[in-house]
Design a protein around this motif. Structure first.
Motif, PDB file in Angstrom:
ATOM      1  N   LEU B 123       0.928  -1.048  -0.278  1.00  0.00           N
ATOM      2  CA  LEU B 123      -0.328   0.285  -0.485  1.00  0.00           C
ATOM      3  C   LEU B 123       0.599   1.157   0.005  1.00  0.00           C
ATOM      4  O   LEU B 123       0.439   2.221  -0.458  1.00  0.00           O
ATOM      5  CB  LEU B 123      -1.530   0.301   0.988  1.00  0.00           C
ATOM      6  CG  LEU B 123      -2.005   0.879   1.333  1.00  0.00           C
ATOM      7  CD1 LEU B 123      -3.107   0.982   0.401  1.00  0.00           C
ATOM      8  CD2 LEU B 123      -2.492   1.162   2.096  1.00  0.00           C
ATOM      9  N   ALA B 124       1.901   1.360   1.305  1.00  0.00           N
ATOM     10  CA  ALA B 124       2.973   2.242   0.395  1.00  0.00           C
ATOM     11  C   ALA B 124       3.365   1.911  -0.858  1.00  0.00           C
ATOM     12  O   ALA B 124       3.871   3.585  -0.998  1.00  0.00           O
ATOM     13  CB  ALA B 124       3.969   1.769   2.215  1.00  0.00           C
ATOM     14  N   LEU B 125       3.962   0.932  -0.528  1.00  0.00           N
ATOM     15  CA  LEU B 125       5.130   1.449  -2.344  1.00  0.00           C
ATOM     16  C   LEU B 125       4.346   1.951  -3.148  1.00  0.00           C
ATOM     17  O   LEU B 125       4.377   2.641  -4.132  1.00  0.00           O
ATOM     18  CB  LEU B 125       5.146  -0.103  -2.367  1.00  0.00           C
ATOM     19  CG  LEU B 125       6.491  -0.453  -4.272  1.00  0.00           C
ATOM     20  CD1 LEU B 125       7.072   0.156  -4.024  1.00  0.00           C
ATOM     21  CD2 LEU B 125       6.885  -2.191  -3.820  1.00  0.00           C
ATOM     22  N   GLU B 127       1.709   4.168  -3.261  1.00  0.00           N
ATOM     23  CA  GLU B 127       1.734   5.191  -2.745  1.00  0.00           C
ATOM     24  C   GLU B 127       3.061   6.199  -3.237  1.00  0.00           C
ATOM     25  O   GLU B 127       3.023   7.209  -3.916  1.00  0.00           O
ATOM     26  CB  GLU B 127       1.243   6.359  -1.454  1.00  0.00           C
ATOM     27  CG  GLU B 127       0.996   7.212  -1.395  1.00  0.00           C
ATOM     28  CD  GLU B 127       0.790   7.425  -0.117  1.00  0.00           C
ATOM     29  OE1 GLU B 127       1.894   6.841   0.939  1.00  0.00           O
ATOM     30  OE2 GLU B 127      -0.525   7.562   0.625  1.00  0.00           O
ATOM     31  N   ASP B 128       4.212   5.957  -3.139  1.00  0.00           N
ATOM     32  CA  ASP B 128       5.134   6.062  -3.256  1.00  0.00           C
ATOM     33  C   ASP B 128       5.339   5.977  -4.892  1.00  0.00           C
ATOM     34  O   ASP B 128       5.537   7.665  -5.616  1.00  0.00           O
ATOM     35  CB  ASP B 128       6.257   5.415  -3.205  1.00  0.00           C
ATOM     36  CG  ASP B 128       6.953   5.618  -1.195  1.00  0.00           C
ATOM     37  OD1 ASP B 128       6.169   6.540  -1.343  1.00  0.00           O
ATOM     38  OD2 ASP B 128       7.780   4.769  -1.074  1.00  0.00           O
ATOM     39  N   MET B 131       2.809   8.692  -5.554  1.00  0.00           N
ATOM     40  CA  MET B 131       4.160  10.038  -5.780  1.00  0.00           C
ATOM     41  C   MET B 131       4.607  10.747  -6.625  1.00  0.00           C
ATOM     42  O   MET B 131       5.054  11.795  -6.679  1.00  0.00           O
ATOM     43  CB  MET B 131       4.884  10.198  -4.149  1.00  0.00           C
ATOM     44  CG  MET B 131       4.905  10.954  -3.089  1.00  0.00           C
ATOM     45  SD  MET B 131       4.525  10.693  -1.540  1.00  0.00           S
ATOM     46  CE  MET B 131       5.287   9.343  -1.263  1.00  0.00           C
ATOM     47  N   SER B 151      -4.216   4.937  -3.242  1.00  0.00           N
ATOM     48  CA  SER B 151      -3.321   4.331  -3.382  1.00  0.00           C
ATOM     49  C   SER B 151      -3.680   2.716  -3.047  1.00  0.00           C
ATOM     50  O   SER B 151      -4.524   2.854  -2.238  1.00  0.00           O
ATOM     51  CB  SER B 151      -2.176   4.826  -2.678  1.00  0.00           C
ATOM     52  OG  SER B 151      -1.215   2.585  -2.131  1.00  0.00           O
TER      53      SER B 151
END
Lengths: 435, 178
Positions: B123-125, B127-128, B131, B151
């Protein structure tokens, strides 16, 4: 379907499970045992005497038998191999059971007391010493007969292994059904064996990361119902729901502090994914990490003083530890190219994690004392490891036949099984604390 | 239900024609309908087809050749990477320039990851990834409040099998014009 070489005795169990499943037309899942232990305790779960004679919706002795077999520590005798089916102590001929090489037997009765009221009694008998190890009586409605069975399993397991059972517990998971436009996500809670599922949230948008409160009375989770990841809290008694974190961008990976007063989580409101703690009584947020790389998946140490989290700061995801009060983070894992999703064992001595040592993403165990990782599973694309409250098993999700399924592995890797739910894909399992 | 590719494309085009008559908020709904028409259980449709059809008929740059960076609406990434490839960067730049030239246009950047590794990290990846695309667009002077970042991590794959062919289609940022 069955991937592993398994011991001959387990072949027999596969058959028992197949029978069990056909006996329960409404069964939600089947269990394929892919690997079992050699030194399982031989036990006979004698069919209980039911009076008045009738077909019960739940054969609770079957539930006890499959509970114990599933743990890998017991080898229940097939009903067809029993020489007699005693229901009272005076009917038990211990010599017969010794002949069958049983260590212990369970006998019992189910009596109907009223329209929907049953009395269940059982005795656990030691075949060698010819004495009673445990015995109990319950009066319940039919809806709770399976729960009684799990309680009996817990007592038998505890008496014969010295370790508390974890059969009378719950699991939470996300089931996904349908495709594309018709896709539905259901947050469900079931018994630890997958039966009696209850949907507590249904959505057309993804649901992730259910996390049990330490008292097992609330579930925190991530829902995309507002088209982005936000953290919600749901009271399991009242069904009442509240938003815990709805900052811009990602709100994810909730984790309860051991005292249930704080929730650690990952938020990207200040740039990219960082770990924060929310004090649930004051509502205040504290930021724990400051790094241009991904910081997520916080997990509290058992004393509540430290947080283990996953960070990409070294290029590939690895586990780090930081004080719950903040400060400098220290790297924890160095083996392998991918270590993430840490979950503490109940005794705090080990971490279950998702590791890639070159053979794909598997559940592994990081030993905090020796600082080494060992891979436990032979499945691939494993995710979301979660310990049973007695620390004996790890529940996780994996991919088989193009679907996400739940699987379980014993802490030493010797017992492995796949839980196959009918219907959709199942992900994000979380085993409840002790109920 | 077995639907041939041609039937599917016709369905998408018909849906798009129907939807192009509607304005404003309706665009959101038609995106979902394209989604539904794009894929069945056992069929993989390339992400490019979905978004090209979506883009040409709904909003954003019109009538652009599909091989032109501006004609592409999906940016793909390498495994565990939020770094733009050469092609990805040219797509981000082309749309950044378009947004700079069209100050009333808003977009959503939807980040996605393949299924490997943990859902939360992915989920964080993802979003990166969204971004980094927004940062390239920012270089063109596009105000960041015109770009919404979302994301979905590994929760919304376009290809369902567990192999590199599917993974490479799933590691993506979708540029969605509103």
């Amino acid at each position: 379907m069955v991937k592993h070489s398994f011991y001959r005795a387990w072949l027999q169990f596969s058959v028992i499970f197949a029978l069990l499943v056909s006996a329960h037309a409404h069964a939600v899942l089947t269990i394929d045992i892919t690997k079992g232990v050699k030194a399982a305790i031989p036990i006979a779960i004698v069919p209980f005497q039911v009076s008045p004679a009738q077909i019960l919706s739940e054969s609770i002795w079957d539930v006890v038998s499959s509970d114990l077999a599933r743990s890998g520590r017991f080898e229940p005798l097939a009903e067809s191999d029993m020489l007699s089916k005693p229901a009272a102590v005076k009917q038990v001929r211990y010599k017969d059971w010794r002949l069958l090489k049983m260590n212990a037997i369970v006998i019992g009765n189910v009596r109907q007391l009223g329209a929907d009221q049953y009395e269940v009694s059982f005795r656990l008998l030691d075949v060698f010493n010819e004495n009673q190890l445990a015995g109990n009586k319950y009066v319940v409605k039919s809806a709770l007969l399976r729960k009684v069975a799990h309680k009996i399993s817990d007592i038998v397991y505890h008496k014969l292994t010295g370790i508390p059972g974890a059969f009378d517990t719950k699991i939470a998971y996300v089931m996904q059904e349908g495709e594309r436009k018709d896709k539905r996500y259901m947050l469900q809670i079931s018994d630890a064996d997958g039966y009696r599922p209850v949907t507590i949230l249904e959505s057309r948008h993804p649901i992730m990361s259910p996390a049990w409160s330490p008292q097992a009375d609330k579930l925190a989770y991530v829902s995309f119902e507002k088209k982005r990841a936000q953290i919600y809290l749901q009271d399991l008694r009242t069904g009442k729901r509240s938003l815990v974190s709805d900052f811009p961008r990602i709100n994810s990976a909730p984790a309860w502090s051991p005292d249930g007063r704080k929730l650690a989580m990952s938020l990207s409101k200040d740039g990219n994914s960082e770990v924060y703690i929310k004090d649930m009584s004051t509502g205040a947020f504290t930021r724990l990490t400051t790094n241009a790389a991904i910081d997520t998946e916080p997990e509290w140490s058992k004393d509540g003083r430290n947080i283990i989290f996953t960070s990409g700061r070294a290029g590939k995801p690895q586990l780090y530890q930081v004080s719950a009060l903040g400060g400098t983070a220290r790297r924890v894992t160095f083996q392998g190219g991918y270590n993430a999703g840490a979950a503490y064992s109940p005794d705090g001595r080990e971490l279950a994690l998702i590791t890639d040592m070159g053979g794909g993403f598997k559940v592994g165990i990081y030993d905090i004392t020796t600082r080494t990782i060992r891979t436990l599973t032979s499945t691939r694309l494993d995710e979301s490891p979660s310990f049973s409250p007695n620390g004996e098993m790890i529940l996780y999700s994996t991919v088989q036949g193009g679907k996400n399924v739940l699987a379980a592995v014993s802490r030493d890797g010797s017992v492995q099984q796949v839980l196959r739910f009918s219907g959709g894909s199942v992900k994000a399992p979380a085993w409840s604390p002790k109920l | 239900m077995k639907v041939t590719s041609i039937q599917k494309i016709l369905l998408v085009i018909a849906t798009s024609l129907l939807m192009s008559a509607c304005a404003g908020k309706k665009a959101q709904e038609s995106v979902q309908m394209d989604d539904a028409a794009g894929m069945t259980d056992d069929t993989i449709v390339s992400g490019t087809l979905d978004s090209d059809v979506m883009g040409m008929d709904l909003a954003g740059p019109q009538g652009v050749d599909a091989n032109d960076p501006l004609g592409k609406r999906v940016i793909y990434f390498d495994y565990n990477s939020a770094t733009l490839t050469f092609e990805g960067e040219s797509i981000a730049q082309a749309h950044g320039q378009y947004l700079a030239d069209h100050p009333n246009v808003f977009i959503t950047l939807e980040g996605h990851a393949d299924e490997r590794g943990t859902s939360e990290y992915n989920l964080a990846l993802a979003e990166d990834r969204a971004m980094i695309v927004s940062q390239i667009m920012g270089v063109y002077g596009v105000a960041l409040d015109r770009i919404q970042l979302v994301s979905y991590g590994e929760e919304r794959p376009v290809a369902l099998s567990s192999d590199e062919a599917a993974y490479s289609l799933n590691r993506r940022v979708e540029i969605v014009y509103q």
